[in-house]
Design a protein around this motif. Structure first.
Motif, PDB file in Angstrom:
ATOM      1  N   MET A 116      13.310 -80.895 -11.798  1.00 18.28           N
ATOM      2  CA  MET A 116      13.180 -81.501 -10.358  1.00 18.28           C
ATOM      3  C   MET A 116      14.190 -81.045  -9.400  1.00 18.28           C
ATOM      4  SD  MET A 116      12.278 -85.362 -11.503  1.00 18.28           S
ATOM      5  CE  MET A 116      14.172 -85.381 -12.370  1.00 18.28           C
ATOM      6  N   SER A 117      13.801 -81.044  -7.994  1.00 20.37           N
ATOM      7  CA  SER A 117      14.924 -80.769  -7.182  1.00 20.37           C
ATOM      8  C   SER A 117      15.295 -82.127  -6.445  1.00 20.37           C
ATOM      9  CB  SER A 117      14.284 -79.837  -5.962  1.00 20.37           C
ATOM     10  OG  SER A 117      15.202 -79.686  -5.004  1.00 20.37           O
ATOM     11  N   VAL A 118      16.672 -82.641  -6.718  1.00 23.59           N
ATOM     12  CA  VAL A 118      16.904 -83.908  -6.592  1.00 23.59           C
ATOM     13  C   VAL A 118      18.210 -83.706  -5.493  1.00 23.59           C
ATOM     14  CG1 VAL A 118      17.692 -85.962  -7.435  1.00 23.59           C
ATOM     15  CG2 VAL A 118      16.448 -84.586  -8.758  1.00 23.59           C
ATOM     16  N   TYR A 119      17.757 -84.628  -4.348  1.00 22.23           N
ATOM     17  CA  TYR A 119      19.081 -84.471  -3.306  1.00 22.23           C
ATOM     18  C   TYR A 119      20.273 -85.446  -3.774  1.00 22.23           C
ATOM     19  CZ  TYR A 119      22.076 -85.855   0.427  1.00 22.23           C
ATOM     20  OH  TYR A 119      23.104 -86.198   1.433  1.00 22.23           O
ATOM     21  N   THR A 120      21.299 -84.789  -4.103  1.00 21.81           N
ATOM     22  CA  THR A 120      22.435 -85.431  -4.564  1.00 21.81           C
ATOM     23  C   THR A 120      23.437 -86.011  -3.467  1.00 21.81           C
ATOM     24  OG1 THR A 120      22.029 -84.410  -6.464  1.00 21.81           O
ATOM     25  CG2 THR A 120      24.159 -85.396  -6.314  1.00 21.81           C
ATOM     26  N   GLU A 121      23.810 -87.053  -3.370  1.00 22.14           N
ATOM     27  CA  GLU A 121      24.957 -87.491  -2.194  1.00 22.14           C
ATOM     28  C   GLU A 121      26.424 -87.138  -2.605  1.00 22.14           C
ATOM     29  OE1 GLU A 121      26.179 -91.912  -0.795  1.00 22.14           O
ATOM     30  OE2 GLU A 121      23.872 -91.466  -0.868  1.00 22.14           O
ATOM     31  N   ARG A 122      26.639 -87.150  -3.707  1.00 20.17           N
ATOM     32  CA  ARG A 122      28.105 -86.794  -3.985  1.00 20.17           C
ATOM     33  C   ARG A 122      28.277 -85.451  -5.148  1.00 20.17           C
ATOM     34  NH1 ARG A 122      30.792 -91.148  -1.561  1.00 20.17           N
ATOM     35  NH2 ARG A 122      29.700 -92.814  -1.158  1.00 20.17           N
ATOM     36  N   TYR A 123      28.786 -84.521  -5.045  1.00 14.88           N
ATOM     37  CA  TYR A 123      29.116 -83.645  -6.050  1.00 14.88           C
ATOM     38  C   TYR A 123      30.685 -83.368  -6.136  1.00 14.88           C
ATOM     39  CZ  TYR A 123      29.055 -79.055  -8.014  1.00 14.88           C
ATOM     40  OH  TYR A 123      29.591 -77.957  -8.871  1.00 14.88           O
ATOM     41  N   ALA A 124      30.952 -82.984  -7.491  1.00 14.11           N
ATOM     42  CA  ALA A 124      32.526 -82.787  -7.484  1.00 14.11           C
ATOM     43  C   ALA A 124      32.600 -81.826  -8.514  1.00 14.11           C
ATOM     44  CB  ALA A 124      33.432 -84.117  -7.621  1.00 14.11           C
ATOM     45  N   GLU A 125      33.865 -81.079  -8.634  1.00 14.61           N
ATOM     46  CA  GLU A 125      34.347 -79.987  -9.585  1.00 14.61           C
ATOM     47  C   GLU A 125      35.707 -80.543 -10.120  1.00 14.61           C
ATOM     48  OE1 GLU A 125      33.571 -76.177  -8.362  1.00 14.61           O
ATOM     49  OE2 GLU A 125      31.573 -76.364  -7.968  1.00 14.61           O
ATOM     50  N   CYS A 126      35.836 -80.169 -11.479  1.00 15.35           N
ATOM     51  CA  CYS A 126      37.224 -80.302 -11.938  1.00 15.35           C
ATOM     52  C   CYS A 126      38.331 -79.355 -11.471  1.00 15.35           C
ATOM     53  CB  CYS A 126      37.317 -80.405 -13.214  1.00 15.35           C
ATOM     54  SG  CYS A 126      38.869 -80.115 -13.961  1.00 15.35           S
ATOM     55  N   PRO A 127      39.397 -79.793 -10.589  1.00 12.89           N
ATOM     56  CA  PRO A 127      40.367 -78.756 -10.060  1.00 12.89           C
ATOM     57  C   PRO A 127      40.604 -77.576 -11.278  1.00 12.89           C
ATOM     58  CG  PRO A 127      41.102 -80.696  -9.737  1.00 12.89           C
ATOM     59  CD  PRO A 127      39.731 -80.984 -10.718  1.00 12.89           C
ATOM     60  N   GLN A 128      40.564 -77.935 -12.585  1.00 11.13           N
ATOM     61  CA  GLN A 128      41.114 -76.999 -13.659  1.00 11.13           C
ATOM     62  C   GLN A 128      39.637 -76.305 -14.134  1.00 11.13           C
ATOM     63  OE1 GLN A 128      42.489 -80.284 -13.678  1.00 11.13           O
ATOM     64  NE2 GLN A 128      44.122 -79.477 -12.694  1.00 11.13           N
ATOM     65  N   GLY A 129      38.368 -76.610 -13.789  1.00 14.80           N
ATOM     66  CA  GLY A 129      37.360 -75.928 -13.926  1.00 14.80           C
ATOM     67  C   GLY A 129      36.625 -76.315 -15.224  1.00 14.80           C
ATOM     68  N   SER A 130      36.867 -77.506 -16.022  1.00 10.92           N
ATOM     69  CA  SER A 130      36.401 -77.880 -17.055  1.00 10.92           C
ATOM     70  C   SER A 130      34.969 -78.830 -16.926  1.00 10.92           C
ATOM     71  CB  SER A 130      37.459 -78.670 -17.729  1.00 10.92           C
ATOM     72  OG  SER A 130      37.774 -80.024 -17.014  1.00 10.92           O
ATOM     73  N   TRP A 131      34.823 -79.032 -15.641  1.00 10.88           N
ATOM     74  CA  TRP A 131      33.623 -79.976 -15.732  1.00 10.88           C
ATOM     75  C   TRP A 131      32.916 -79.987 -14.043  1.00 10.88           C
ATOM     76  CZ3 TRP A 131      34.229 -83.568 -11.713  1.00 10.88           C
ATOM     77  CH2 TRP A 131      35.488 -83.975 -11.517  1.00 10.88           C
ATOM     78  N   LYS A 132      31.542 -80.230 -14.008  1.00 11.43           N
ATOM     79  CA  LYS A 132      31.083 -80.180 -12.847  1.00 11.43           C
ATOM     80  C   LYS A 132      30.084 -81.633 -12.873  1.00 11.43           C
ATOM     81  CE  LYS A 132      29.914 -75.357 -11.812  1.00 11.43           C
ATOM     82  NZ  LYS A 132      28.972 -74.336 -12.046  1.00 11.43           N
ATOM     83  N   ALA A 133      30.431 -82.313 -11.903  1.00 10.81           N
ATOM     84  CA  ALA A 133      29.574 -83.672 -11.562  1.00 10.81           C
ATOM     85  C   ALA A 133      28.967 -83.978 -10.445  1.00 10.81           C
ATOM     86  CB  ALA A 133      30.811 -84.691 -12.130  1.00 10.81           C
ATOM     87  N   ALA A 134      27.871 -84.885 -10.625  1.00  9.33           N
ATOM     88  CA  ALA A 134      27.132 -85.177  -9.647  1.00  9.33           C
ATOM     89  C   ALA A 134      26.803 -86.539  -9.633  1.00  9.33           C
ATOM     90  CB  ALA A 134      25.767 -84.487  -9.618  1.00  9.33           C
ATOM     91  N   ALA A 135      26.679 -87.350  -8.840  1.00 13.72           N
ATOM     92  CA  ALA A 135      26.208 -88.788  -8.565  1.00 13.72           C
ATOM     93  C   ALA A 135      25.040 -88.902  -7.637  1.00 13.72           C
ATOM     94  CB  ALA A 135      27.330 -89.486  -8.037  1.00 13.72           C
ATOM     95  N   ILE A 136      23.788 -89.280  -8.208  1.00 17.00           N
ATOM     96  CA  ILE A 136      22.537 -89.437  -7.538  1.00 17.00           C
ATOM     97  C   ILE A 136      22.193 -90.812  -7.267  1.00 17.00           C
ATOM     98  CG2 ILE A 136      19.930 -88.483  -7.437  1.00 17.00           C
ATOM     99  CD1 ILE A 136      20.854 -86.520  -9.522  1.00 17.00           C
ATOM    100  N   ARG A 137      22.017 -91.215  -6.132  1.00 15.75           N
ATOM    101  CA  ARG A 137      21.934 -92.820  -5.749  1.00 15.75           C
ATOM    102  C   ARG A 137      20.456 -93.259  -5.972  1.00 15.75           C
ATOM    103  NH1 ARG A 137      23.530 -96.074  -0.479  1.00 15.75           N
ATOM    104  NH2 ARG A 137      23.185 -94.146   0.523  1.00 15.75           N
ATOM    105  N   LEU A 138      20.322 -94.285  -6.770  1.00 18.70           N
ATOM    106  CA  LEU A 138      19.000 -94.987  -7.098  1.00 18.70           C
ATOM    107  C   LEU A 138      18.541 -95.896  -5.882  1.00 18.70           C
ATOM    108  CD1 LEU A 138      19.430 -93.733  -9.761  1.00 18.70           C
ATOM    109  CD2 LEU A 138      18.600 -95.623 -10.793  1.00 18.70           C
ATOM    110  N   ASP A 139      17.142 -96.200  -5.643  1.00 19.74           N
ATOM    111  CA  ASP A 139      16.932 -97.188  -4.658  1.00 19.74           C
ATOM    112  C   ASP A 139      17.336 -98.252  -5.059  1.00 19.74           C
ATOM    113  OD1 ASP A 139      15.857 -97.442  -2.163  1.00 19.74           O
ATOM    114  OD2 ASP A 139      13.723 -97.389  -2.738  1.00 19.74           O
ATOM    115  N   ARG A 140      17.277 -99.428  -4.091  1.00 12.34           N
ATOM    116  CA  ARG A 140      17.687-100.702  -4.216  1.00 12.34           C
ATOM    117  C   ARG A 140      16.303-101.571  -4.366  1.00 12.34           C
ATOM    118  NH1 ARG A 140      22.841-102.231  -2.739  1.00 12.34           N
ATOM    119  NH2 ARG A 140      22.051-104.390  -2.409  1.00 12.34           N
ATOM    120  N   SER A 141      16.609-102.376  -5.457  1.00 13.49           N
ATOM    121  CA  SER A 141      15.356-103.331  -5.304  1.00 13.49           C
ATOM    122  C   SER A 141      15.404-104.270  -4.459  1.00 13.49           C
ATOM    123  CB  SER A 141      15.687-104.148  -6.766  1.00 13.49           C
ATOM    124  OG  SER A 141      14.634-105.375  -6.743  1.00 13.49           O
ATOM    125  N   PRO A 142      14.095-104.537  -3.916  1.00 13.20           N
ATOM    126  CA  PRO A 142      14.178-105.484  -2.550  1.00 13.20           C
ATOM    127  C   PRO A 142      14.734-107.065  -2.903  1.00 13.20           C
ATOM    128  CG  PRO A 142      11.889-104.516  -3.014  1.00 13.20           C
ATOM    129  CD  PRO A 142      12.937-104.225  -4.162  1.00 13.20           C
TER     130      PRO A 142
END
Length: 395
Positions: free
Chosen positions: A216-242
């Motif tokens: 899937m092609s998922v828009y991701t609000e926040r993306y970060a990488e380890c300064p030492q290069g050991s990991w990549k990370a993403a945070a994808i926000r879920l919708d709010r319940s009414p």
């Protein structure tokens, strides 16, 4: 005939005006359709991020009991069950449970989900009355009734698709105390995921195979990488319940992809609370968005025995004790029987209605989850255990 005085007219007009202002809320209450409240920044998003020790201890134990392949856990519901055991436990078992450093509170987020946190005890043991979270069941005297009552509770909490986990294979007449925890959650994305953008791609399995999977092609609000290069990370926000309160924090799918290793198990086994907090802090402070190429995932682990996982937590004398729950019953011996868990986590594209309703922002960066990664579902800044957590190794 009632004579209307000026005072009566003014009062009637004021009431009519007030009813007009409140009519959306009155209609919502009468129709059971909630009003979507404007979110308020929760307190946890303004304070330093911390991680509960139990979550990573559980993840490490899972890599011990399952050294290869995918892992799916329900840390929040399991922690809730273990906390509920504290008022029942003998002093030495209570001390062992406290040693797990369980999160102080149950996880809360604006995403819709269902959890189960149950303790079932044999009613033949003359149980102490009014013990919290304990359901007495006639394991010794009427097992069909016990099966029916337990299955109805679990289906009511987690959905009928769970089936009938209480049966003659899982419960016998010698059952003393059985716990059951679980999670059922579908990721309704804040920014809809269009199925028209999904494409087949290669996933580099930890076992060396190279299957073609739908990504899937998922828009991701926040993306970060380890300064030492050991990991990549993403945070994808879920919708709010009414029905979510304004101050309830948003839930995110957090993805951590280790680099330089074909397996995510070593990273999961060695991750510390400080490291997990640092990764989430980097994501919270990031102003980089991206498009995440995420395999469509549907984890449906059947109800299964997690007693080996609990043993890997090293909570002696929980298992060797003949009477671990002396505050629940004076029966002796009355050892712990077992624990079961069920996880259902769906990560799929959005409905056409959701796609048509919200545009997807453009991004310059792409994060390709085409190799093993760690994932969890929780508010980004929460100090409590994730709703669900796991390791994707092979697809």
């Amino acid at each position: 005939m009632l004579k209307l005085t000026p005072r009566t007219i003014i009062l009637a007009a004021s009431l009519s005006f007030l009813v007009g202002l409140l009519s959306p809320y009155i209609n919502s209450w009468l129709s059971d359709t909630p009003i979507v409240a404007t979110p308020i920044e929760p307190e946890q998003d303004r304070t330093p991020i911390t991680t509960d020790a139990f979550t990573l201890r559980l993840l490490k134990a899972a890599t011990v009991t399952q050294p290869q392949g995918n892992i799916v856990l329900a840390p929040d519901s399991l922690a809730t069950v273990l906390r509920a055991m504290l008022p029942l436990a003998s002093p030495e078992v209570e001390q062992a449970l406290n040693g797990l450093q369980l999160p102080a509170e149950q996880q809360v987020s604006s995403a819709y989900h269902t959890e189960a946190n149950y303790i079932f005890a044999n009613s033949a043991a003359e149980l102490t009355p009014d013990m919290p979270y304990v359901f007495d069941e006639p394991f010794s005297t009427d097992r069909p009734r016990a099966f029916s009552e337990i299955n109805l509770r679990l289906q009511g909490s987690l959905g009928r698709e769970i089936g009938t986990p209480a049966n003659s294979d899982t419960i016998n007449s010698n059952t003393n105390l059985l716990t059951f925890n679980g999670i059922n959650i579908t990721t309704h994305w804040k920014t809809p995921v269009n199925p028209a953008n999904s494409r087949a791609g290669t996933f580099y399995n930890a076992n060396g195979s190279l299957p073609q999977v739908l990504c899937m092609s998922v828009y991701t609000e926040r993306y970060a990488e380890c300064p030492q290069g050991s990991w990549k990370a993403a945070a994808i926000r879920l919708d709010r319940s009414p029905r979510a309160l304004p101050e309830t924090p948003d839930c995110y799918l957090i993805i951590i992809q280790p680099t330089g290793n074909p397996s995510a198990h070593p990273f999961a086994a060695g991750m510390t609370t400080e490291q997990f907090s640092a990764i989430r802090t980097a994501l919270r402070e990031s102003n980089r968005s991206c498009t995440t190429l995420l395999p469509r995932l549907d984890f449906a682990t059947p109800p299964h025995n997690i007693t080996p996982l609990l043993k890997a937590l090293d909570i002696d004398p929980f298992f060797p004790s003949a009477t671990p729950f002396s505050k629940l019953t004076s029966a002796s011996p009355w050892p712990f029987t077992g624990a079961m868990q069920y996880c259902r986590v769906r990560m799929a594209e959005s409905t056409k209605a959701a796609v048509d309703a919200r545009p997807v922002p453009e991004t310059e960066h792409t994060f390709d989850c085409n190799r093993p990664f760690i994932w969890c579902l929780m508010p980004l800044s929460s100090p409590h255990a994730p709703f669900a957590m796991g390791v994707v190794e092979n697809l």
